[in-house]
Design an enzyme around this catalytic site. Sequence first.
Site, mmCIF file in Angstrom:
data_model
loop_
_atom_site.group_PDB
_atom_site.id
_atom_site.type_symbol
_atom_site.label_atom_id
_atom_site.label_comp_id
_atom_site.label_asym_id
_atom_site.label_seq_id
_atom_site.Cartn_x
_atom_site.Cartn_y
_atom_site.Cartn_z
ATOM 1 N N LEU A 74 0.663 -1.263 -0.034
ATOM 2 C CA LEU A 74 0.027 -0.204 0.027
ATOM 3 C C LEU A 74 0.842 1.244 -0.082
ATOM 4 O O LEU A 74 0.480 2.418 -0.016
ATOM 5 C CB LEU A 74 -0.836 -0.128 1.010
ATOM 6 C CG LEU A 74 -1.993 -1.340 1.056
ATOM 7 C CD1 LEU A 74 -2.933 -0.945 2.460
ATOM 8 C CD2 LEU A 74 -2.697 -0.999 -0.054
ATOM 9 N N ASP A 129 9.594 -8.618 3.328
ATOM 10 C CA ASP A 129 9.276 -8.562 1.964
ATOM 11 C C ASP A 129 9.854 -7.501 0.919
ATOM 12 O O ASP A 129 9.686 -6.540 1.379
ATOM 13 C CB ASP A 129 7.858 -8.536 1.786
ATOM 14 C CG ASP A 129 7.436 -8.866 0.343
ATOM 15 O OD1 ASP A 129 8.068 -9.829 -0.482
ATOM 16 O OD2 ASP A 129 6.773 -8.153 -0.314
ATOM 17 N N ASP A 139 0.726 -9.805 -4.674
ATOM 18 C CA ASP A 139 2.055 -8.948 -4.700
ATOM 19 C C ASP A 139 1.717 -7.732 -5.333
ATOM 20 O O ASP A 139 2.588 -7.143 -5.919
ATOM 21 C CB ASP A 139 3.169 -9.941 -5.255
ATOM 22 C CG ASP A 139 4.393 -9.180 -5.158
ATOM 23 O OD1 ASP A 139 4.618 -8.120 -4.062
ATOM 24 O OD2 ASP A 139 5.446 -9.379 -5.645
#
Length: 462
Positions: free
Chosen positions: A86, A175, A336
Amino acid sequence: MSMSRAFDPKTALVQAPAVPADLLVSRAHVLDPRTGLDAVHDVLVRGGEIAELGAPGTLEPPPGAEVVDGAGRHLLPAFVDPHVHLRVPGQEHKEDVETGTRAAAAGGYCAVVAMPNTDPVVDSAPVLRSLRDAAARDARVAVGFMPAITRGLRGAELTEMAELRAEGALGFTDDGKPVVSAGVLRKAIQYQRLAGGVIALHEEDPSLSGRGAMHEGAVSAMLGITGIPSVSESTMVARDAALAGYEDGRVHMQHLSCVESVRAVEQAKAVGVRVSAEASPHHLCLTDEAIRESNAAAAGLLDTNMKMNPPLRTESDRQALIEGLRSGVIDCIATDHAPHARDEKETPFEQAPMGTTGLETAFAAVHTELVVPGVLSLALVVDRMTAGAALLDLPVPRIAAGERANLTLVDLGAEWEVGEDGYESRSENCCFAGRRLRGRVLLTLAGGAVAYRERALVAVGA
Protein backbone atom coordinates in the site's frame (compact mmCIF):
# COMPACT_ATOMS: atom_id res chain seq x y z
CA MET A 1 3.25 0.11 26.43
CA SER A 2 2.24 -3.00 28.31
CA MET A 3 3.85 -6.16 26.98
CA SER A 4 1.15 -8.34 28.56
CA ARG A 5 -1.56 -7.41 26.07
CA ALA A 6 -2.25 -10.39 23.82
CA PHE A 7 -2.88 -10.50 20.09
CA ASP A 8 -6.60 -10.29 19.35
CA PRO A 9 -7.61 -11.73 15.94
CA LYS A 10 -10.95 -9.92 16.18
CA THR A 11 -9.21 -6.55 15.99
CA ALA A 12 -6.24 -7.46 13.79
CA LEU A 13 -7.98 -6.20 10.65
CA VAL A 14 -8.96 -2.53 10.47
CA GLN A 15 -11.55 -0.87 8.24
CA ALA A 16 -13.12 2.57 8.08
CA PRO A 17 -16.67 2.84 9.44
CA ALA A 18 -19.35 2.34 6.78
CA VAL A 19 -23.11 1.96 6.64
CA PRO A 20 -24.09 -1.71 7.05
CA ALA A 21 -25.75 -3.01 3.91
CA ASP A 22 -29.42 -3.96 3.58
CA LEU A 23 -29.85 -5.64 0.22
CA LEU A 24 -31.19 -8.67 -1.56
CA VAL A 25 -29.17 -10.36 -4.29
CA SER A 26 -31.78 -12.22 -6.29
CA ARG A 27 -31.34 -15.31 -8.45
CA ALA A 28 -27.54 -15.38 -8.37
CA HIS A 29 -25.51 -18.54 -8.84
CA VAL A 30 -24.01 -18.84 -5.35
CA LEU A 31 -20.68 -20.66 -5.23
CA ASP A 32 -18.83 -21.30 -1.98
CA PRO A 33 -16.61 -24.39 -1.89
CA ARG A 34 -16.37 -24.29 1.90
CA THR A 35 -20.10 -24.39 2.55
CA GLY A 36 -20.87 -26.62 -0.41
CA LEU A 37 -23.05 -24.07 -2.18
CA ASP A 38 -23.16 -24.31 -5.96
CA ALA A 39 -26.65 -23.38 -7.15
CA VAL A 40 -28.97 -20.44 -7.83
CA HIS A 41 -30.22 -18.72 -4.66
CA ASP A 42 -31.56 -15.49 -3.29
CA VAL A 43 -29.23 -14.04 -0.64
CA LEU A 44 -30.55 -11.50 1.85
CA VAL A 45 -28.15 -9.19 3.68
CA ARG A 46 -29.62 -7.30 6.63
CA GLY A 47 -27.58 -4.92 8.79
CA GLY A 48 -24.36 -6.08 7.14
CA GLU A 49 -24.97 -9.74 7.98
CA ILE A 50 -26.08 -12.59 5.74
CA ALA A 51 -29.58 -13.07 7.12
CA GLU A 52 -31.00 -15.77 4.87
CA LEU A 53 -30.49 -17.86 1.76
CA GLY A 54 -33.54 -18.99 -0.15
CA ALA A 55 -34.70 -20.58 -3.36
CA PRO A 56 -34.59 -18.20 -6.32
CA GLY A 57 -37.39 -15.68 -6.27
CA THR A 58 -38.63 -16.60 -2.79
CA LEU A 59 -37.07 -13.96 -0.52
CA GLU A 60 -38.64 -10.56 0.00
CA PRO A 61 -36.47 -7.53 0.75
CA PRO A 62 -37.24 -5.62 3.94
CA PRO A 63 -38.53 -2.06 3.53
CA GLY A 64 -35.89 0.24 2.11
CA ALA A 65 -33.51 -2.55 1.12
CA GLU A 66 -31.81 -2.50 -2.26
CA VAL A 67 -32.51 -5.33 -4.70
CA VAL A 68 -29.64 -6.42 -6.96
CA ASP A 69 -30.43 -8.62 -9.94
CA GLY A 70 -28.06 -11.57 -9.78
CA ALA A 71 -29.53 -13.49 -12.71
CA GLY A 72 -26.75 -14.85 -14.89
CA ARG A 73 -24.13 -13.76 -12.37
CA HIS A 74 -22.11 -15.53 -9.68
CA LEU A 75 -22.06 -14.57 -6.00
CA LEU A 76 -18.79 -15.65 -4.36
CA PRO A 77 -17.12 -15.21 -0.99
CA ALA A 78 -15.02 -12.05 -1.27
CA PHE A 79 -11.30 -12.64 -1.64
CA VAL A 80 -8.44 -12.16 0.83
CA ASP A 81 -4.98 -11.09 -0.31
CA PRO A 82 -2.14 -11.80 2.15
CA HIS A 83 0.45 -9.86 0.15
CA VAL A 84 0.00 -6.26 -1.04
CA HIS A 85 2.01 -3.06 -1.01
CA LEU A 86 0.00 0.00 0.00
CA ARG A 87 3.14 2.19 -0.04
CA VAL A 88 2.37 4.01 3.19
CA PRO A 89 4.11 5.63 4.92
CA GLY A 90 6.37 7.62 2.64
CA GLN A 91 5.46 6.57 -0.90
CA GLU A 92 1.97 7.99 -1.24
CA HIS A 93 2.69 9.16 -4.80
CA LYS A 94 2.39 5.46 -5.74
CA GLU A 95 -0.51 4.34 -3.55
CA ASP A 96 -2.13 4.94 -0.19
CA VAL A 97 -4.62 3.18 2.04
CA GLU A 98 -7.66 4.72 0.36
CA THR A 99 -6.61 4.09 -3.25
CA GLY A 100 -5.16 0.67 -2.53
CA THR A 101 -8.26 -0.57 -0.76
CA ARG A 102 -10.44 0.98 -3.43
CA ALA A 103 -8.52 -1.11 -5.99
CA ALA A 104 -8.93 -4.16 -3.76
CA ALA A 105 -12.68 -3.69 -3.55
CA ALA A 106 -12.87 -3.31 -7.34
CA GLY A 107 -11.11 -6.66 -7.61
CA GLY A 108 -13.54 -8.44 -5.30
CA TYR A 109 -11.41 -8.38 -2.14
CA CYS A 110 -12.77 -7.87 1.36
CA ALA A 111 -9.38 -7.90 3.10
CA VAL A 112 -5.71 -7.30 2.28
CA VAL A 113 -2.45 -7.54 4.22
CA ALA A 114 0.13 -4.80 3.72
CA MET A 115 3.89 -5.30 3.58
CA PRO A 116 6.43 -3.24 5.57
CA ASN A 117 8.91 -2.08 2.91
CA THR A 118 7.89 1.54 3.22
CA ASP A 119 9.63 4.75 4.29
CA PRO A 120 10.03 4.50 7.20
CA VAL A 121 9.95 0.72 7.40
CA VAL A 122 7.15 -0.72 9.51
CA ASP A 123 9.47 -2.06 12.19
CA SER A 124 8.21 -0.45 15.40
CA ALA A 125 5.00 -0.22 17.37
CA PRO A 126 4.49 3.55 16.80
CA VAL A 127 4.67 3.14 13.01
CA LEU A 128 2.32 0.17 13.12
CA ARG A 129 -0.15 2.10 15.31
CA SER A 130 -0.12 5.04 12.89
CA LEU A 131 -0.91 2.73 9.98
CA ARG A 132 -3.76 1.09 11.83
CA ASP A 133 -5.13 4.55 12.60
CA ALA A 134 -4.92 5.45 8.91
CA ALA A 135 -6.76 2.26 7.93
CA ALA A 136 -9.46 3.00 10.51
CA ARG A 137 -10.01 6.34 8.73
CA ASP A 138 -9.57 5.44 5.06
CA ALA A 139 -9.75 1.72 4.33
CA ARG A 140 -12.67 0.59 2.16
CA VAL A 141 -11.87 -3.04 2.91
CA ALA A 142 -10.29 -4.56 5.99
CA VAL A 143 -6.52 -4.14 6.22
CA GLY A 144 -3.99 -6.07 8.26
CA PHE A 145 -0.28 -5.42 8.59
CA MET A 146 2.90 -7.49 8.59
CA PRO A 147 5.76 -5.57 10.19
CA ALA A 148 9.37 -6.34 9.42
CA ILE A 149 11.37 -9.28 10.71
CA THR A 150 14.51 -7.16 11.00
CA ARG A 151 15.01 -3.49 11.77
CA GLY A 152 15.12 -1.41 8.62
CA LEU A 153 14.89 -4.61 6.54
CA ARG A 154 18.64 -4.82 6.97
CA GLY A 155 18.66 -8.51 7.82
CA ALA A 156 20.59 -8.14 11.06
CA GLU A 157 18.78 -7.03 14.25
CA LEU A 158 15.34 -8.48 14.94
CA THR A 159 12.35 -6.24 15.57
CA GLU A 160 10.41 -6.34 18.86
CA MET A 161 8.16 -9.10 17.62
CA ALA A 162 6.17 -9.62 20.82
CA GLU A 163 5.39 -5.91 21.09
CA LEU A 164 4.39 -5.72 17.43
CA ARG A 165 2.22 -8.80 17.76
CA ALA A 166 0.40 -7.22 20.71
CA GLU A 167 -0.22 -4.18 18.48
CA GLY A 168 -1.98 -6.36 15.92
CA ALA A 169 0.79 -7.69 13.66
CA LEU A 170 -0.50 -10.66 11.65
CA GLY A 171 3.03 -11.92 11.13
CA PHE A 172 6.45 -10.70 10.12
CA THR A 173 8.24 -10.28 6.80
CA ASP A 174 11.16 -8.48 5.21
CA ASP A 175 9.33 -8.71 1.88
CA GLY A 176 11.16 -7.01 -0.93
CA LYS A 177 14.34 -8.39 0.57
CA PRO A 178 15.37 -11.85 1.74
CA VAL A 179 16.68 -12.68 5.19
CA VAL A 180 20.10 -13.64 3.88
CA SER A 181 21.59 -14.84 7.17
CA ALA A 182 20.43 -18.31 8.17
CA GLY A 183 21.38 -17.53 11.75
CA VAL A 184 19.21 -14.42 11.87
CA LEU A 185 16.26 -16.29 10.35
CA ARG A 186 16.69 -19.14 12.80
CA LYS A 187 16.53 -16.69 15.68
CA ALA A 188 13.46 -15.03 14.12
CA ILE A 189 11.69 -18.38 13.89
CA GLN A 190 12.50 -19.05 17.53
CA TYR A 191 10.97 -15.72 18.55
CA GLN A 192 8.00 -16.28 16.24
CA ARG A 193 7.15 -19.44 18.14
CA LEU A 194 6.80 -17.31 21.28
CA ALA A 195 5.15 -14.23 19.75
CA GLY A 196 2.82 -16.07 17.35
CA GLY A 197 1.94 -15.19 13.79
CA VAL A 198 3.74 -16.41 10.71
CA ILE A 199 7.13 -15.62 9.19
CA ALA A 200 6.56 -14.72 5.51
CA LEU A 201 9.63 -14.95 3.31
CA HIS A 202 10.76 -13.30 0.10
CA GLU A 203 13.08 -16.04 -1.14
CA GLU A 204 16.12 -14.82 -3.03
CA ASP A 205 19.86 -15.29 -2.78
CA PRO A 206 21.30 -11.89 -3.80
CA SER A 207 24.66 -13.46 -4.59
CA LEU A 208 22.90 -15.43 -7.34
CA SER A 209 20.29 -12.91 -8.50
CA GLY A 210 22.83 -10.07 -8.63
CA ARG A 211 21.81 -7.30 -11.01
CA GLY A 212 19.46 -9.51 -12.99
CA ALA A 213 16.35 -7.94 -14.49
CA MET A 214 14.41 -10.96 -15.80
CA HIS A 215 14.50 -14.76 -15.76
CA GLU A 216 17.83 -16.25 -16.80
CA GLY A 217 17.17 -18.36 -19.86
CA ALA A 218 16.78 -18.36 -23.61
CA VAL A 219 14.70 -15.16 -23.73
CA SER A 220 17.11 -13.15 -21.58
CA ALA A 221 20.02 -14.39 -23.71
CA MET A 222 18.24 -13.36 -26.90
CA LEU A 223 17.41 -9.91 -25.48
CA GLY A 224 20.88 -9.43 -24.01
CA ILE A 225 19.55 -8.79 -20.50
CA THR A 226 21.21 -10.11 -17.36
CA GLY A 227 19.08 -12.87 -15.92
CA ILE A 228 17.99 -14.07 -12.49
CA PRO A 229 18.42 -17.86 -12.20
CA SER A 230 15.62 -19.89 -10.65
CA VAL A 231 18.08 -21.37 -8.14
CA SER A 232 18.39 -17.92 -6.55
CA GLU A 233 14.87 -18.59 -5.23
CA SER A 234 14.68 -22.35 -4.83
CA THR A 235 17.87 -22.75 -2.80
CA MET A 236 16.53 -20.27 -0.25
CA VAL A 237 13.13 -22.00 -0.17
CA ALA A 238 14.84 -25.30 0.61
CA ARG A 239 17.11 -23.73 3.24
CA ASP A 240 14.33 -21.89 5.04
CA ALA A 241 12.00 -24.87 4.99
CA ALA A 242 14.79 -26.87 6.63
CA LEU A 243 15.21 -24.18 9.30
CA ALA A 244 11.48 -24.14 9.97
CA GLY A 245 11.45 -27.91 10.29
CA TYR A 246 14.42 -27.89 12.65
CA GLU A 247 12.85 -25.23 14.90
CA ASP A 248 9.26 -26.45 14.48
CA GLY A 249 8.45 -22.95 13.30
CA ARG A 250 5.85 -21.71 10.87
CA VAL A 251 6.89 -20.07 7.62
CA HIS A 252 5.09 -18.87 4.50
CA MET A 253 6.87 -18.75 1.15
CA GLN A 254 5.87 -15.70 -0.84
CA HIS A 255 5.35 -15.50 -4.62
CA LEU A 256 6.84 -18.83 -5.74
CA SER A 257 7.91 -18.67 -9.37
CA CYS A 258 9.71 -21.86 -10.39
CA VAL A 259 9.38 -25.63 -10.51
CA GLU A 260 12.28 -26.21 -8.10
CA SER A 261 10.61 -24.10 -5.42
CA VAL A 262 7.35 -26.00 -5.78
CA ARG A 263 9.25 -29.27 -5.34
CA ALA A 264 11.05 -27.95 -2.27
CA VAL A 265 7.76 -26.93 -0.61
CA GLU A 266 6.17 -30.26 -1.53
CA GLN A 267 9.06 -32.16 0.01
CA ALA A 268 8.95 -30.05 3.17
CA LYS A 269 5.21 -30.57 3.59
CA ALA A 270 5.64 -34.31 3.07
CA VAL A 271 7.86 -34.55 6.15
CA GLY A 272 5.62 -32.39 8.31
CA VAL A 273 7.25 -28.97 8.09
CA ARG A 274 4.76 -26.18 8.87
CA VAL A 275 5.20 -24.36 5.61
CA SER A 276 2.68 -22.67 3.33
CA ALA A 277 3.11 -20.99 -0.03
CA GLU A 278 1.50 -18.57 -2.45
CA ALA A 279 1.60 -17.92 -6.17
CA SER A 280 0.75 -14.68 -7.94
CA PRO A 281 -1.61 -14.28 -10.91
CA HIS A 282 1.17 -13.02 -13.17
CA HIS A 283 3.30 -16.09 -12.52
CA LEU A 284 0.29 -18.35 -13.07
CA CYS A 285 -0.75 -16.65 -16.32
CA LEU A 286 2.40 -15.29 -18.01
CA THR A 287 5.93 -16.38 -18.89
CA ASP A 288 9.12 -14.53 -19.83
CA GLU A 289 7.96 -14.75 -23.45
CA ALA A 290 5.48 -11.98 -22.57
CA ILE A 291 8.41 -9.55 -22.31
CA ARG A 292 9.48 -10.35 -25.88
CA GLU A 293 5.95 -10.47 -27.29
CA SER A 294 4.48 -7.30 -25.75
CA ASN A 295 3.34 -4.34 -27.83
CA ALA A 296 6.22 -2.35 -26.42
CA ALA A 297 8.70 -4.94 -27.71
CA ALA A 298 7.15 -4.66 -31.18
CA ALA A 299 8.03 -0.96 -31.05
CA GLY A 300 11.61 -1.74 -30.11
CA LEU A 301 11.08 -1.30 -26.38
CA LEU A 302 10.58 -3.69 -23.50
CA ASP A 303 7.47 -3.42 -21.33
CA THR A 304 8.66 -2.56 -17.82
CA ASN A 305 5.25 -3.59 -16.45
CA MET A 306 6.46 -7.13 -17.12
CA LYS A 307 9.41 -6.62 -14.78
CA MET A 308 8.83 -8.00 -11.30
CA ASN A 309 10.66 -9.90 -8.60
CA PRO A 310 10.67 -12.85 -8.79
CA PRO A 311 10.59 -12.57 -12.57
CA LEU A 312 8.25 -14.22 -15.04
CA ARG A 313 9.81 -17.57 -15.84
CA THR A 314 9.28 -20.39 -18.36
CA GLU A 315 6.21 -22.34 -19.40
CA SER A 316 7.42 -25.39 -17.45
CA ASP A 317 7.67 -23.22 -14.34
CA ARG A 318 4.17 -21.85 -14.94
CA GLN A 319 2.76 -25.34 -15.31
CA ALA A 320 4.45 -26.42 -12.07
CA LEU A 321 2.80 -23.51 -10.25
CA ILE A 322 -0.59 -24.42 -11.68
CA GLU A 323 -0.19 -28.04 -10.62
CA GLY A 324 1.01 -26.91 -7.18
CA LEU A 325 -2.11 -24.78 -6.82
CA ARG A 326 -4.30 -27.68 -7.90
CA SER A 327 -2.67 -30.20 -5.56
CA GLY A 328 -2.55 -27.90 -2.53
CA VAL A 329 1.23 -27.63 -2.36
CA ILE A 330 0.58 -23.95 -3.05
CA ASP A 331 -2.04 -22.81 -0.56
CA CYS A 332 -3.28 -19.53 -1.94
CA ILE A 333 -3.19 -16.91 -4.67
CA ALA A 334 -1.67 -13.56 -3.63
CA THR A 335 -1.24 -10.57 -5.94
CA ASP A 336 1.98 -8.98 -4.64
CA HIS A 337 0.26 -5.75 -5.74
CA ALA A 338 3.24 -3.43 -6.23
CA PRO A 339 2.32 0.02 -7.55
CA HIS A 340 4.90 2.37 -9.04
CA ALA A 341 4.59 5.88 -10.42
CA ARG A 342 4.54 6.25 -14.21
CA ASP A 343 7.87 8.09 -14.41
CA GLU A 344 9.56 5.32 -12.43
CA LYS A 345 8.46 2.70 -14.95
CA GLU A 346 9.08 4.84 -18.05
CA THR A 347 12.80 4.09 -18.04
CA PRO A 348 14.98 1.44 -19.72
CA PHE A 349 14.00 -2.07 -18.68
CA GLU A 350 17.16 -2.76 -16.68
CA GLN A 351 16.74 0.46 -14.67
CA ALA A 352 13.01 0.24 -13.95
CA PRO A 353 11.80 -0.86 -10.51
CA MET A 354 10.39 -4.35 -10.04
CA GLY A 355 6.65 -4.79 -9.59
CA THR A 356 3.19 -4.87 -11.11
CA THR A 357 -0.22 -3.95 -9.79
CA GLY A 358 -2.69 -6.80 -9.50
CA LEU A 359 -5.65 -6.26 -7.20
CA GLU A 360 -8.07 -5.13 -9.90
CA THR A 361 -7.12 -7.86 -12.38
CA ALA A 362 -6.30 -10.94 -10.27
CA PHE A 363 -9.62 -12.74 -10.49
CA ALA A 364 -10.28 -11.86 -14.11
CA ALA A 365 -6.78 -12.89 -15.22
CA VAL A 366 -6.89 -16.25 -13.47
CA HIS A 367 -10.45 -16.84 -14.64
CA THR A 368 -9.55 -16.01 -18.24
CA GLU A 369 -6.30 -17.96 -18.44
CA LEU A 370 -7.07 -20.95 -16.21
CA VAL A 371 -10.81 -21.37 -15.60
CA VAL A 372 -12.24 -20.59 -19.05
CA PRO A 373 -9.91 -23.10 -20.79
CA GLY A 374 -10.78 -25.75 -18.17
CA VAL A 375 -7.33 -25.90 -16.55
CA LEU A 376 -8.69 -25.19 -13.06
CA SER A 377 -12.22 -25.22 -11.69
CA LEU A 378 -13.87 -22.02 -10.58
CA ALA A 379 -14.43 -23.54 -7.14
CA LEU A 380 -10.72 -24.23 -6.70
CA VAL A 381 -9.81 -20.68 -7.73
CA VAL A 382 -12.32 -19.25 -5.26
CA ASP A 383 -10.90 -21.48 -2.55
CA ARG A 384 -7.33 -20.36 -3.23
CA MET A 385 -8.27 -16.68 -3.46
CA THR A 386 -9.84 -16.79 0.00
CA ALA A 387 -7.39 -19.19 1.67
CA GLY A 388 -4.92 -16.46 2.58
CA ALA A 389 -7.11 -15.65 5.58
CA ALA A 390 -6.66 -19.09 7.15
CA LEU A 391 -2.88 -18.87 6.80
CA LEU A 392 -2.98 -15.81 9.04
CA ASP A 393 -5.45 -17.29 11.55
CA LEU A 394 -8.24 -15.05 10.28
CA PRO A 395 -11.81 -16.11 9.52
CA VAL A 396 -12.22 -17.23 5.92
CA PRO A 397 -15.15 -15.52 4.17
CA ARG A 398 -18.13 -17.87 3.91
CA ILE A 399 -21.61 -17.59 2.47
CA ALA A 400 -23.88 -18.76 5.26
CA ALA A 401 -26.61 -17.29 7.42
CA GLY A 402 -25.17 -15.44 10.38
CA GLU A 403 -21.87 -14.62 8.67
CA ARG A 404 -20.69 -11.07 8.11
CA ALA A 405 -21.37 -10.12 4.51
CA ASN A 406 -18.04 -10.46 2.68
CA LEU A 407 -19.29 -11.08 -0.84
CA THR A 408 -18.46 -10.35 -4.45
CA LEU A 409 -20.88 -10.47 -7.37
CA VAL A 410 -19.18 -11.24 -10.69
CA ASP A 411 -20.25 -11.53 -14.30
CA LEU A 412 -18.15 -14.39 -15.65
CA GLY A 413 -19.10 -13.66 -19.24
CA ALA A 414 -18.29 -9.96 -19.27
CA GLU A 415 -15.26 -9.05 -21.39
CA TRP A 416 -13.22 -5.94 -20.73
CA GLU A 417 -9.92 -4.41 -21.66
CA VAL A 418 -7.57 -3.80 -18.76
CA GLY A 419 -6.91 -0.10 -18.32
CA GLU A 420 -9.42 1.05 -20.93
CA ASP A 421 -11.47 2.85 -18.27
CA GLY A 422 -8.53 3.65 -16.01
CA TYR A 423 -7.76 2.14 -12.62
CA GLU A 424 -8.91 2.57 -9.05
CA SER A 425 -5.28 2.26 -7.98
CA ARG A 426 -3.17 5.40 -8.07
CA SER A 427 -0.66 3.59 -10.29
CA GLU A 428 -1.05 2.06 -13.74
CA ASN A 429 1.85 -0.39 -13.95
CA CYS A 430 -0.26 -3.47 -14.64
CA CYS A 431 1.28 -6.38 -16.54
CA PHE A 432 -2.15 -7.22 -17.98
CA ALA A 433 -2.71 -3.69 -19.38
CA GLY A 434 -4.32 -3.76 -22.80
CA ARG A 435 -5.38 -7.41 -22.54
CA ARG A 436 -8.99 -8.47 -22.88
CA LEU A 437 -10.13 -10.48 -19.87
CA ARG A 438 -13.33 -12.36 -19.08
CA GLY A 439 -14.94 -11.96 -15.69
CA ARG A 440 -15.89 -8.62 -14.15
CA VAL A 441 -16.51 -7.74 -10.53
CA LEU A 442 -19.81 -5.87 -10.26
CA LEU A 443 -20.27 -5.51 -6.51
CA THR A 444 -18.16 -6.11 -3.40
CA LEU A 445 -19.33 -6.17 0.20
CA ALA A 446 -16.56 -5.97 2.78
CA GLY A 447 -17.20 -6.17 6.49
CA GLY A 448 -20.92 -5.95 5.84
CA ALA A 449 -20.83 -2.73 3.79
CA VAL A 450 -20.83 -2.01 0.08
CA ALA A 451 -17.19 -1.30 -0.77
CA TYR A 452 -17.43 -1.26 -4.56
CA ARG A 453 -20.14 -1.02 -7.18
CA GLU A 454 -19.44 -1.24 -10.90
CA ARG A 455 -20.92 1.74 -12.67
CA ALA A 456 -23.14 -0.39 -14.90
CA LEU A 457 -24.73 -2.22 -11.97
CA VAL A 458 -28.23 -0.87 -11.41
CA ALA A 459 -30.55 -1.87 -8.59
CA VAL A 460 -33.89 -3.26 -9.80
CA GLY A 461 -35.89 -1.93 -6.90
CA ALA A 462 -35.98 -0.92 -3.29
